[in-house]
Design an enzyme around this catalytic site. Structure first.
Site, short mmCIF file in Angstrom:
data_model
loop_
_atom_site.label_atom_id
_atom_site.label_comp_id
_atom_site.label_asym_id
_atom_site.label_seq_id
_atom_site.Cartn_x
_atom_site.Cartn_y
_atom_site.Cartn_z
N ARG A 117 50.63 -27.55 -4.36
CA ARG A 117 50.18 -25.44 -4.79
C ARG A 117 51.82 -25.00 -5.33
O ARG A 117 51.30 -23.98 -4.75
CB ARG A 117 49.32 -25.25 -4.13
CG ARG A 117 47.90 -25.75 -3.60
CD ARG A 117 47.52 -24.91 -3.44
NE ARG A 117 45.55 -25.48 -3.08
CZ ARG A 117 45.60 -25.99 -1.86
NH1 ARG A 117 46.10 -25.59 -0.66
NH2 ARG A 117 44.26 -26.71 -1.52
N LYS A 139 56.66 -20.62 -18.93
CA LYS A 139 55.45 -20.78 -18.94
C LYS A 139 55.53 -22.44 -19.21
O LYS A 139 56.79 -23.41 -19.80
CB LYS A 139 55.94 -20.85 -21.15
CG LYS A 139 54.67 -20.21 -20.91
CD LYS A 139 54.37 -19.45 -22.53
CE LYS A 139 53.49 -18.62 -23.21
NZ LYS A 139 52.82 -17.78 -24.18
N GLU A 181 63.95 -20.75 -33.24
CA GLU A 181 64.06 -20.16 -32.55
C GLU A 181 64.48 -19.22 -32.47
O GLU A 181 64.69 -18.13 -31.88
CB GLU A 181 63.53 -20.62 -30.97
CG GLU A 181 62.59 -22.33 -31.34
CD GLU A 181 61.34 -21.71 -30.46
OE1 GLU A 181 60.48 -20.33 -30.97
OE2 GLU A 181 60.20 -22.03 -30.85
N LYS A 223 64.22 -12.81 -24.96
CA LYS A 223 62.88 -13.40 -24.60
C LYS A 223 63.29 -12.85 -23.06
O LYS A 223 62.10 -12.69 -22.20
CB LYS A 223 63.74 -15.55 -24.25
CG LYS A 223 62.46 -15.46 -23.33
CD LYS A 223 62.15 -15.96 -24.37
CE LYS A 223 60.93 -17.23 -23.60
NZ LYS A 223 60.55 -19.09 -23.58
N GLU A 233 51.14 -12.90 -20.66
CA GLU A 233 51.39 -13.27 -22.12
C GLU A 233 49.91 -12.67 -22.05
O GLU A 233 49.29 -12.52 -22.60
CB GLU A 233 51.14 -13.89 -22.66
CG GLU A 233 50.79 -14.51 -24.19
CD GLU A 233 51.58 -15.46 -25.19
OE1 GLU A 233 51.76 -15.78 -24.97
OE2 GLU A 233 50.46 -15.94 -25.88
N ARG A 237 54.53 -10.23 -24.69
CA ARG A 237 54.80 -11.85 -24.94
C ARG A 237 54.27 -12.67 -26.22
O ARG A 237 55.05 -13.27 -26.94
CB ARG A 237 54.38 -12.29 -23.74
CG ARG A 237 55.14 -13.62 -23.47
CD ARG A 237 55.49 -14.27 -21.89
NE ARG A 237 56.04 -15.66 -22.38
CZ ARG A 237 56.11 -15.93 -21.48
NH1 ARG A 237 56.36 -15.35 -20.04
NH2 ARG A 237 57.43 -17.38 -20.63
N ASN A 241 55.45 -15.50 -30.54
CA ASN A 241 54.52 -16.63 -30.64
C ASN A 241 55.06 -17.52 -32.45
O ASN A 241 53.87 -16.95 -33.19
CB ASN A 241 53.01 -17.26 -30.33
CG ASN A 241 53.85 -17.76 -29.11
OD1 ASN A 241 53.81 -18.11 -28.57
ND2 ASN A 241 52.63 -16.51 -28.31
N HIS A 244 54.08 -19.39 -34.45
CA HIS A 244 53.62 -21.04 -34.03
C HIS A 244 52.40 -20.97 -33.92
O HIS A 244 51.82 -22.25 -33.44
CB HIS A 244 54.18 -20.52 -32.51
CG HIS A 244 55.19 -20.59 -31.73
ND1 HIS A 244 55.83 -19.49 -32.36
CD2 HIS A 244 55.69 -21.14 -30.75
CE1 HIS A 244 57.61 -20.46 -31.61
NE2 HIS A 244 57.65 -21.34 -30.53
N HIS A 248 52.09 -25.34 -34.56
CA HIS A 248 50.82 -26.17 -33.53
C HIS A 248 49.69 -26.39 -34.50
O HIS A 248 49.67 -28.11 -33.69
CB HIS A 248 49.88 -25.03 -32.56
CG HIS A 248 51.16 -25.00 -31.40
ND1 HIS A 248 50.65 -23.73 -30.33
CD2 HIS A 248 52.48 -25.58 -31.62
CE1 HIS A 248 51.74 -23.82 -29.64
NE2 HIS A 248 52.68 -24.28 -30.30
N HIS A 261 59.58 -29.27 -32.31
CA HIS A 261 59.08 -27.86 -32.14
C HIS A 261 59.53 -27.33 -32.99
O HIS A 261 58.69 -26.32 -34.30
CB HIS A 261 58.63 -27.78 -31.11
CG HIS A 261 57.74 -26.29 -30.64
ND1 HIS A 261 56.90 -25.72 -30.89
CD2 HIS A 261 58.50 -25.76 -29.79
CE1 HIS A 261 56.84 -24.80 -30.63
NE2 HIS A 261 57.89 -24.59 -30.23
#
Lengths: 359, 359
Positions: A117, A139, A181, A223, A233, A237, A241, A244, A248, A261
């Site tokens: 955990r 993330k 990026e 960032k 997010e 935030r 993207n 993205h 994606h 990517h």
């Protein structure tokens, strides 16, 4: 060495940036327990694993070398990682160290989020992409066959250690993917940084160390500010993207294997700019300016052969930014000012997809 | 209906307790998006799934029926769950509803923690164990072949809905297993509740509804207080694990299949009490008193045939309460006052294990 702080109350942490930090930074002091597991991949292990291991000779230090590639960013690989931690009896006070690019960082971060955990982890990013983006902000995730980063958690590292020297061993193509990026930060929130990138593109291409270091610093700074404002997010935030959602879809369509990517994001940003121009928000020439910048790095500026607008729509419907059935996109209101919105003319999206798919 | 609040700032949520709530509680109002997936198991589905589905006729409501049993509380089953969510295109605003016992609740909670980096979930516990323990407090997890609950997250539900009527369909053995955790609250922090349990044991055994309802309420109240003080188990939350370190060793040794969790905890608590008595902290007769209480419910009071002290030590070394190699145990300083400590005479542990293993 330059240091930035990601301001997240009790989860705040530093990003250290400098040449040679992999050896010179006093990393062992940052570990709270007496166990460490360094997780890396087959490509990186021969280059940097020994330097990193050297820090932990006084405590239990295990290593795990994973296969290299986005296609291994799966729950299955994660299981290998958990098996190794259990076999070596790592307790809740262990620290996981991610040595590698975004794939290793995302996966190790997620393992750290879930193992018992939640345990500590340290990011040691070895690609430009990971240094300026994925290693900062907490993330973490693995991919699902139907979508990228679908299974994950927000879990902040204890620290991020960016050794700019490691970029010397990075293939051109990987450096370029990271550069996409870097440009993104300029486009979404830092127009003066964008201008600086246009001005310094040649120096960056020739790997001028001071200039690369500055680009990393300013990227991480952008960032860190975005993440500090919106850790999980709920709002701004999502601006990170840009490109993205389109990207994606490209990655999913090509099975996470042919496109890097950053390459998919490069094309995705151009698509987002085109759509923004279609909506009358940015001048049409911004797309060609950015395309020129990206092309100089050998980044793709067109979608994969054979992709259709329908395929894009289908794959984008699975994006995490879909809220109650509405597809939200990151678009540019102007250069240096991104918005995330579902309030756009669908025709502009359709026109953009058709233009890029040659339909 | 009685309502308790788990006080966790922006993650606070209510526990509603009452007869017939599965049908009568206005559950649809609690869902923020327009998608729901109800996850349950083969045993529970024919009994209660239809009642729960009826709440969500106005929105997308999917169902997933898993096989029943602790041995299915794995990463593999979790993958089935993610596959179903992706196939039905559940977005980040979906709500997962866990209808079942602790296995379903733990697994669905963990799925909710990870799916798209976190979605809402609602607990509808159908066993006494889940109602008084696992559904409250946000601990979620799956098992690893080498240890229970090793992969998980802290992720709080939006609400817990406890319908006491569902206990009518619960087998005696399952009710007893839940009762072990009820007794636990008395032992660790609520001596007057412990006395109340001794007094009302016969009424509880005859399933007197008002008495069972009161036992659930007081158990949840104790749990909620502990969780509110220490959400992520940095300190006192570990007290809830009285008997669990011994119990987990039993469950692991028997492959999570023969013993119910509560049964293992029952024996584990007796072992912890014995060890506390060995240390001179509680009178020796407390063990026999508690054993009498547990035996009346048909709960086991001895370890599985053939388990050895060495096996216990080996399995307990993997417990999450191991810090830097030190095994910390929850023990009783007195009735109603538990402590978690690594500061004990190892001989007392050894003696306890030998006594219970007949070595």
């Amino acid at each position: 060495m330059r240091t930035l702080q990601v301001a997240l109350a009790e989860r705040s942490y530093p990003i250290h940036i400098g040449a040679g930090l992999l050896s010179s930074f006093p990393l062992a002091e940052q570990v709270r327990g007496n166990q460490v597991m360094i997780i890396t991949n087959e490509t990186i292990a021969p280059l940097y694993l020994a330097s990193l291991e050297a820090h932990f000779s006084a405590i239990q230090c295990d290593t795990l070398i994973l296969p290299d590639g986005e296609k291994f960013k799966t729950l299955e690989t994660l299981e290998t990682l958990f098996d190794a931690l259990m076999a070596k009896r790592h307790s809740r006070t262990t620290t996981l160290v991610a040595l590698g690019g975004g794939v290793v960082g995302d996966m190790v971060g997620f393992a750290a989020a879930c193992y018992q955990r939640g345990v500590d982890f340290i990011q040691v990013p070895t690609t430009l992409l990971a240094q300026v983006d994925s290693s900062v902000g907490g993330k973490t995730a693995v991919n699902h066959p139907r979508g990228k980063n679908m299974i994950g958690a927000f879990h902040q590292p204890r620290l991020v250690l960016i050794d700019t020297d490691v970029l010397n061993s990075l293939p051109e193509r990987e450096l370029a993917a990271g550069y996409a990026e870097v440009v993104k930060y300029g486009l979404i929130r830092d127009p003066s940084f964008y201008q600086w990138l246009e001005t310094n593109n040649d120096k960056l291409l020739s790997r001028d160390e001071a200039i690369i270091s500055e680009a990393i610093f300013r990227s991480c700074e952008n960032k860190a500010q975005v993440v500090a404002d919106d850790e999980t997010e709920q709002g701004n935030r999502a601006l990170l993207n840009l490109g993205h959602t389109f990207g994606h879809a490209i990655e999913t369509a090509t099975g996470y294997s042919q496109w890097l990517h950053g390459e998919a994001v490069a094309v995705g940003m151009l698509m987002a700019i085109r759509m923004s121009a279609e909506l009358g928000w940015v001048p049409a020439e911004l797309e060609s300016k950015v395309a020129t910048l990206l092309s100089a790095w050998g980044l793709p500026v067109a979608v994969p052969e054979g992709m259709t607008p329908e395929q894009f729509m289908d794959l984008m419907a699975l994006d995490k930014k879909v809220h109650n059935g509405q597809l939200r996109l990151v678009l540019l209101r102007e250069l240096g000012k991104a918005v995330v919105t579902a309030d756009y003319d669908g025709a502009a999206l359709q026109k953009t997809l058709e233009a890029f798919c040659g339909a």
